[in-house]
Design an enzyme around this catalytic site. Structure first.
Site: not given
Ligand code: CP
Length: 317
Positions: A63, A113
């Site tokens: 996401r 991230r």
């Molecule tokens: N909500 C969220 O951070 O999903 P992802 O890990 O898929 O980015």
């Protein structure tokens, strides 16, 4: 080029605690016209034309990475995605050397991230280009909290005075920490519900009420935000079995009978563990709306941090 009339007066977006209530309101309000753009046949703008943005993800993501990429492209930016598993990081290159290499290519912003709490702050202190935190360890996931708040406000009309329950793995959840900080700042009442082993002992210092019993904790809530068990961050299982977790803490049709309670989940969901199919696919669940809103909120953040010019008519309120 004309200047924006109002913007975020900061270089980076690293966490919720450093944002003021006014800045949160500005991000949520600016996301609205960007969301309206999604109904148009051409969804693109040029606020980031000529800018190059790098999405640097040291942890898996569906996401966050995808919605940042779509947000960047809808703002007219050039986008580079770096999957660390296929980069020179696997040959031992440090975070700083990796980023210095990217900076030598004259990039304009980094979305990062990282599995280590504080990694985006470490980077932001050492480079001149903006850093946006896409999730760091179990510390913070500010854009998730902002899109969750946008979704709640869109459905309930306000954040002030509502009661939100975060259910599940609170200890290892960056989503929980950022949601608590954001919701408290915006005047909501926040509860955490889960097994005692998955709730930090001093969490009440953040101004939340703690419930170790699901039925008691769900009484009178307006919103339930369901968190998955972060198995990848736990060194050992902190409850006996998944079956027992499901029996005592799952949100399903027997534990959540009030159809007026709004159901959120940041994803990825573990159906049959923390949430049932029935609830996940129900009318009261806004899980896919959160995903759509994530693009609008990230467009808002990118525009307010590094965008050029005032909002034009097609994206104006
Ligand atoms: N909500 C969220 O951070 O999903 P992802 O890990 O898929 O980015």
């Amino acid at each position: 080029m004309s200047k924006k009339t109002s913007k975020l007066n900061r270089k980076d977006l690293l966490d919720i605690e450093s944002l003021s209530r006014e800045e949160i309101n500005l991000i949520l309000e600016t996301a609205k016209p960007f969301k309206e753009l999604f109904t148009k046949s051409v969804k693109k703008t040029d606020y980031l034309r000529g800018k190059t943005i790098v999405n640097l993800f040291y942890e898996p993501s569906t996401r966050t990475r995808t919605s940042f990429e779509i947000a960047e492209k809808r703002l007219g930016a050039d986008v580079i995605n770096i999957a660390v598993s296929t980069s020179s990081v696997v040959k031992g290159e440090s975070l700083l050397d990796t980023v210095k290499t990217l900076l030598a290519m004259k990039i304009d912003a980094i979305i990062m991230r990282h599995g280590s709490s504080g990694a985006p702050h470490f980077l932001a202190d050492r480079i001149k280009v903006p850093v946006i935190n896409g999730g760091d360890g179990f510390h913070a996931h500010p854009t998730q909290a902002l899109l969750d708040m946008f979704t709640i406000k869109e459905n309930l009309g306000t954040l002030e005075g509502i009661t939100v329950a975060l259910v599940g793995d609170i200890s290892f959840s960056r989503v929980a920490r950022s949601n608590i900080r954001g919701l408290k700042k915006m005047g909501a009442n926040v509860r955490v519900i889960g097994p005692s082993t998955l709730i930090p002992k001093d969490i009440d210092k953040m101004g939340v009420k703690v419930y170790y019993n699901l039925n008691t904790g769900l009484k009178g809530v307006d919103v339930v935000n369901i968190l998955r068990i972060q198995k990848e961050r736990q060194k050992q299982m902190l409850f006996p079995t998944i079956r027992e977790y499901n029996r005592f803490f799952a949100i399903d049709e027997t534990t959540l009978t009030d159809k007026n309670v709004l159901v959120l989940h940041p994803g990825p969901m573990n159906r049959g563990v923390e949430i049932s199919d029935y609830i996940a696919d129900s009318e009261q669940a806004v899980i896919l709306k959160q995903v759509t809103n994530g693009i609008a909120v990230r467009m808002s953040i990118l525009y307010l941090l590094i965008g050029e010019g005032p909002l034009k008519k097609e994206t104006a309120k």
